[in-house]
Design a protein around this motif. Structure first.
Motif, PDB file in Angstrom:
ATOM      1  N   ARG E 108     -25.541   0.614  15.834  1.00 46.15           N
ATOM      2  CA  ARG E 108     -26.901   0.585  16.045  1.00 46.15           C
ATOM      3  C   ARG E 108     -27.409   2.147  16.436  1.00 46.15           C
ATOM      4  N   HIS E 109     -26.357   2.783  17.127  1.00 37.94           N
ATOM      5  CA  HIS E 109     -26.822   4.152  17.387  1.00 37.94           C
ATOM      6  C   HIS E 109     -26.480   5.124  16.278  1.00 37.94           C
ATOM      7  N   ARG E 110     -27.277   5.498  15.717  1.00 38.92           N
ATOM      8  CA  ARG E 110     -27.000   6.498  14.678  1.00 38.92           C
ATOM      9  C   ARG E 110     -26.613   7.934  15.418  1.00 38.92           C
ATOM     10  N   LYS E 111     -25.389   8.308  15.081  1.00 36.93           N
ATOM     11  CA  LYS E 111     -25.163   9.668  15.553  1.00 36.93           C
ATOM     12  C   LYS E 111     -25.398  10.683  14.834  1.00 36.93           C
ATOM     13  N   GLU E 112     -25.911  11.668  15.434  1.00 35.68           N
ATOM     14  CA  GLU E 112     -26.112  13.063  14.781  1.00 35.68           C
ATOM     15  C   GLU E 112     -24.905  13.412  14.129  1.00 35.68           C
ATOM     16  N   GLN E 113     -24.822  13.792  12.462  1.00 36.63           N
ATOM     17  CA  GLN E 113     -23.761  14.260  11.984  1.00 36.63           C
ATOM     18  C   GLN E 113     -23.799  15.577  11.998  1.00 36.63           C
ATOM     19  N   VAL E 114     -22.492  16.301  12.500  1.00 38.36           N
ATOM     20  CA  VAL E 114     -22.512  17.690  12.985  1.00 38.36           C
ATOM     21  C   VAL E 114     -21.102  18.334  11.879  1.00 38.36           C
ATOM     22  N   GLY E 115     -21.197  19.286  11.973  1.00 43.15           N
ATOM     23  CA  GLY E 115     -20.147  20.170  11.167  1.00 43.15           C
ATOM     24  C   GLY E 115     -20.239  19.722   9.643  1.00 43.15           C
ATOM     25  N   LYS E 116     -18.782  19.908   9.036  1.00 40.90           N
ATOM     26  CA  LYS E 116     -18.833  19.733   7.764  1.00 40.90           C
ATOM     27  C   LYS E 116     -17.336  19.602   7.573  1.00 40.90           C
ATOM     28  N   ILE E 117     -16.948  18.252   6.833  1.00 36.41           N
ATOM     29  CA  ILE E 117     -15.775  18.008   6.364  1.00 36.41           C
ATOM     30  C   ILE E 117     -15.729  17.791   4.846  1.00 36.41           C
ATOM     31  N   VAL E 118     -14.749  18.061   4.097  1.00 37.29           N
ATOM     32  CA  VAL E 118     -14.879  17.494   2.729  1.00 37.29           C
ATOM     33  C   VAL E 118     -13.595  16.584   2.415  1.00 37.29           C
ATOM     34  N   VAL E 119     -14.072  15.615   1.563  1.00 35.19           N
ATOM     35  CA  VAL E 119     -12.914  14.460   1.425  1.00 35.19           C
ATOM     36  C   VAL E 119     -13.007  14.347   0.015  1.00 35.19           C
ATOM     37  N   CYS E 120     -11.684  14.828  -0.782  1.00 34.51           N
ATOM     38  CA  CYS E 120     -11.741  14.802  -2.200  1.00 34.51           C
ATOM     39  C   CYS E 120     -10.399  14.042  -2.537  1.00 34.51           C
ATOM     40  N   THR E 121     -10.490  13.299  -3.815  1.00 34.32           N
ATOM     41  CA  THR E 121      -9.645  12.632  -4.376  1.00 34.32           C
ATOM     42  C   THR E 121      -8.926  12.941  -5.560  1.00 34.32           C
TER      43      THR E 121
END
Lengths: 253, 253, 253, 253, 253, 253, 253, 253
Positions: E108-121
């Motif tokens: 219910r509480h949308r967090k601010e999305q900070v920084g950056k990560i990459v998910v690769c497959t």
């Protein structure tokens, strides 16, 4: 097509040497000696016609049973399913199925059962594999004494039945979990013990691997091992040994 | 530095609450209760000062032995090497080394040996591990009965010595190769059997893995297992059980 | 059939020596000493009649329960299925089934529960195995304290419940995945810790192998290990130890 | 040889398009962008010039150290042998060797040590691997707090030193045998825990496999694992994390 | 129940020293410092309330979701089943289920999305595990860039997307079968790479063991590994690293 | 977007050097040389468009087949299910499915079948994997000779069919259980033998691991191995070899 | 003794049919067709006389080399020891030993080196195995391009050398540790890649098992695998493929 | 001490019933029937006195040999070392040592060698294990035909020697690496084949595990397996079978 005929044609000049040589190379292997021996072996020993039923298509299996049965040949099928039996029975009404050992056989010529082997198990859960071994041996004409549920966790069960081993030419020890029965048995008898690890167990039994390792590592004399759950293989070798013992080498010829 | 003293200072107003709280968090754990229990345990049970010698630097090891011996504390060292012994002996002349069990100990206070445990082995090659178990238990005040070379490949060796188990509170079964001794023993006695797989064997024994799996998979009641070759661990647990049995719970308090 | 009777007949001249000797060899093992000890053990300890239900045919299982219940004997069945329970209940209405532990028991004689053991788990998923251990111990008359979901990933859960261990004669530590609970527990108590690895986990837990290895390799003193998921085995050994401790050796006689 | 120069020549008409295209394909990869990034990475981060000494021929190793040292570049060598050190020292007198961590380094430019990581071990036998990790991190400019011999078998040793973890950006947990330290540590801190299984142990530790499985299966949040005995790898990743934390992303640019 | 209160009562003479000491030992662990830290950690970082749904009873799971949702707490459930979702939805209508990642969350509480990560497959079959990782990280407030199907068998797919890695604080590399993606990726970026082996594959992939070994053995710098298919674990650690980097150490406080 | 065009723009002064350099880095990899080679490879060799169907969502799979078929491209799908076939057939009516090999293909352009390879199996249970290999090779334009059920337990079956190997450029030997066929075959022919272990077997065959180890350890010259059950992989390599042989290097260009 | 002579004698009436048939069965196998083929193979292909030196007794080895060298036959010995070389050299002065590849050969007839294969390695530690492969291929007349230390942890090293693969008929990829080189290489070339796992590595590399599994599980097309460290085997198969390609099928006849 | 004497004393009233019963329980097992059978077995079959020398202390071994030799008993020692031989020879001058099989024996009574078994090997490196098998069988009076270096990689070597198997009662097939010899042999003969995996090989042969698995999984009829390198065990069982065959059951009595 036959070596003798080929040589005769050469002798009679009807076949040239080069052509004869070429044909010799192409002749089916069984005509060159080893295959004949092979056929002799099967006929002489009555080991003919064993069918590994597991995974075979129903129509395929039915055809095999019908053909062999029409030719009057007895058949031993292993690892059969109930529904395979029902399909075969429609065409071969005297086919017999044992849901315990999962053997599906046509056996019109009752063999005399000679010699003696013992099939023993560690627990009751090992009985299906033991029955595959025992019924295989019986199908091939071996007299079998069963001794079930005599595992080493209650060693008196085995010890109080030692008379069952008297006169046996070979012992098949079937056990899962720790698999120690084979080693104890081999210390008590003076004939070969064929150890059959079973996939019975849980946890670290790893589908029978633990029992297999136990049996292979046994320091008792006289043990050899077959694959996990391979009752058929044990019954086959036990029959070989029993025949060697029962008749001596001469009588086999 | 002591909880009681700290509380007293709070009570007497010599220590503020915030500071007291801060100190409580920083006090060595052993002052907060669990560690005290912990120390009580060691003192009460005489399990103090066991040294795993293998791989320890010579000077380091000598220092440990000298310090403890100067403080009058007995020491049990396991997996020691001959040359470690020679180095220790120069500083602690009454150190004793047993090349079989590889135990290097200083034992000035002979304990009374109470209760009874049995240490048995499958073969003679398992004796070093068995001696580590037996001498560990003896060092901690346990009376030990040895019964070696009674492996299941000749089951009569075990059966004709059953009287050795009478009155035992615990059995340690040490075996390599197939490792079946533990299961058979557990079926014959009514006390816990601690199974010690050994790395004795060759081929598919895989350094004791086969024996470990056999023992873990045993269907006999009353078996538990320790690590491969871990005689020390078995001797420790057997002592715990023997003490529980010998004195009953009350006497331990 | 009985050794004493046989000897009496020899004494009274009613039985010749050679015949007596022959009969001695053939007497059921239990009549020759070891089996008697064996029966004594079972009767004395109340470990009688444990049934491993998994894989047993329904009719077979029902017959066992009916027979024993008619003889007034209590039965502990492990690894039972719901449908096995329904079948047994029709013939033995007071049979009780716990779907969590999968224990199916008939327990008419409530035993006094003596001593104390603790059964703790790493997570909630380990509870079924823990309940098999706890209920087995209780069936055999052991007082059990449960302490679930105290795995080492949140060590405070274990540490804040240390008082639960007070007075325990034995601890059963049940854990899957990393299986570290046993080692931590053994460092905190001074009685034997029986470690039960469970098949709980995924990925590289390999059906409990990882937890088994962790527990076998623990460097904490006082740990022994049983097979993966073998709650019953742990409950059995814990009962043995608890009895030894609760009564002392003397009281067991 | 340089993309920019090539483009300039095309721009100035001194290089035809086809020839330029052919040269682009043949240019060393590092001139096409990714390699530049790659070189940037190394220069920017100071991760240059790590030598895995184990198994390298002596002359080969000496040449590497001499060349780099003549160019004024610091070198970190791992898994070096005493005799490799002696050979290198003859040519590079200020090379330093630590027989514990087996690190052989030339470090003329002392880096400022920023941030904080903790390196902890289960036992003293794990210290060599821990030192490889710690000294690697220090070589790359990371401030390291050591906390050795705090294994879970005596959990109070870890708990009474919790203040050591304060302010750490990353924890390296080094442990053999059961390997449970990593899971316990991860439950107590709120930063990434890098688990290093060691080959310390015997019996069923299988050269570190048991500890590796324990760590991979840990249900604590925040754990990742490197190869058995791979202290270097852990020190490297810890440095990456520490730098990210110490400076924030911006400061790295 | 609170240390401060207890000290106050001692200070004010309302509590005796012995009783205070006894209470200190019995106080829930979390009141003695470490547990408080623990609670702080959870509250501060928003890692609260993750539910491993697999195997949980339906009623049990529904109760957890209802309770937490009534308390206004967001929940992240992993490895949920479709039917678990349907049951939860009846009580918590705004629960959301993603059948691909099998994440069942109330957010219910949308967090601010900070920084950056990459998910690769490596392949498309690895996407479910990758999504578990990505959505876990996003739930905890991490900005995620996805880069799927860039396995090393067609290395250009990875190389032509290198710009996706720019500015990332951490890379999660998800791959089954040979599992080589992690090593290649780590050679191309300068931030930690968290390798997630998947059980995707057949034959000798052994349920992900092959990929796990590949990743653990990678000689690229900067790789650490989590359990097979453990997307959640990777997403958690990546979030830890991303927070350390995004805010720097200071901002975390 | 194209290197040549980019260079032209630089030459003509329409693109600055810095911008050109930046674009070079961002150009899809396939435009920088290696990828072009890559595309050439696929087009030249007709290895385009192989779909691993297992686990693919139905709608996804249908879309792939429809798209490719609309573009006039032939498709080879492996490990397809009957129901996948039914879904594809509705959109692509000329799709063909073989339930034995589980190959689901659209093949409108019949290739000339050149050269010769032999695909042989140890037993009939290995035929599905063999058919995957054979049909893969045929799809790619290879002439295939099948020789099934010639396992080494009856060596005459292989020996009497040696003429089948004449003129072959490569042999694929498919076998489960003991997997010895590959070694025997390699001793009898003078071309590469690609060994395919199958998961056929039971007990200690461990899903094909036993056959894989047998094949990898073969001391016959000329054997290489692919993954368990990987008929496709073997068919692909055999095609590569067959093309090299059939045309010689020159004709491939 | 010769089939042709035998047939002639039959033709000329000098040998009876029964006797001829008997002799046919006893003739050395090589006279019956397959062995001739076999000899043809060896003579035609120049694969004659490869000696696996490891473990061979010194006198035995010297005799083999002397005999063959007296008959003017070239010999390739693999896995030789320095001291074996010294012994052989005394009798065969032109024997040559390469301590890196451990090849001990007598090579008086320099073969023309045809076609092209590439041998590449992941690291420098893999070079000994690579040299065994390369020198084996060269001994059999194959032109070899070496490309060492191009492992995937620094993918640009491989990519910037792609021109080395041009015109190759086969690639041998030699790698230990993670073993990912083979998969990446197979994605970049269009000829068969023979993967050779090496025992290089530590920790969980398990003597090359990890690399073997990686290579067997690779999802790149065109890979087959040989045994760990089996450079010879790879060189042999590569030669077979190179000959097929270099001459086409016709030229081999 | 003797059952018969005990019964006599009971009969004559010299021994009370209770005391007799007590003594019966304590009598050495061998006096109760089974042990006597046991002794009978050894004496009757001449399998007495086999010593596993490996790891035995020198003085211990010398004492065994001296004692037995003084009692005129022949001794078969396996896995002896050269230096053990030198020590034994000083006391027992007619001890004979074979460095190949490592058998150290005292054999004063030459047994008649009856029946026939065949011992065959895959390679020359398997000969030491084969000789242990062959010489064990010969020591126990079995006639042995050797057939070495007939591995399946050159199947004609086995096929051209088939006449060696004529009249054999049992075949011992010794092979390392792929271990396929046993399966091929079992398909060619009609008597039991005892398979002995050897630790010969490298790479993925895992010290003989690969050969063990191959042999256990063989689908040929008539194979059983012993432990890796266990030539002695195979020779023992082969002797049992040979005796059963040579004399028939009757002659053994």
């Amino acid at each position: 097509m036959d070596v003798r005929e080929l040589l005769r044609q050469v002798q009679e000049g009807r076949l040239g040497i080069e052509e004869a040589e070429a044909q010799l190379k192409k002749l089916p292997y069984e005509d060159l000696g080893f295959a004949k021996l092979d056929h002799h072996r099967k006929l002489r020993q009555g080991f003919e016609e064993v069918i590994y039923c597991s995974g075979k298509a129903r129509e395929h299996l039915v055809r095999i049973y019908r053909t062999l049965s029409e030719e009057g040949i007895d058949v031993l099928g292993t690892r059969a399913e109930e529904e395979q039996y029902r399909a075969v029975r429609e065409e071969v009404p005297d086919a017999v199925f044992d849901p315990l050992s999962r053997i599906l056989k046509v056996e019109r010529h009752r063999k005399e059962q000679v010699g003696k082997i013992v099939v023993c198990t560690g627990g009751t859960a090992d009985v299906p594999v033991a029955e595959e071994a025992a019924q295989t041996a019986e199908f091939f004409g071996t007299s079998v004494k069963r001794l079930y549920d005599v595992g080493v966790a209650g060693i008196h069960r085995l010890l109080s039945n030692m008379e069952a081993f008297e006169g046996a030419n070979c012992v098949i020890a079937v056990a899962g979990m720790e698999g120690a029965l084979a080693g104890v048995a081999a210390g008590l008898v003076d004939v070969p013990v064929i150890a059959v690890p079973t996939s019975v167990g849980y946890g670290a039994s790893f589908g029978g691997l633990s029992a297999l390792l136990t049996m292979v590592n046994s320091c008792a004399n006289g043990i050899t091992v077959v694959n996990i759950d391979n009752g058929y293989g044990a019954g086959y070798v036990a029959t070989q040994i029993n025949r060697l013992a029962a008749g001596g080498r001469e009588s086999r010829r």
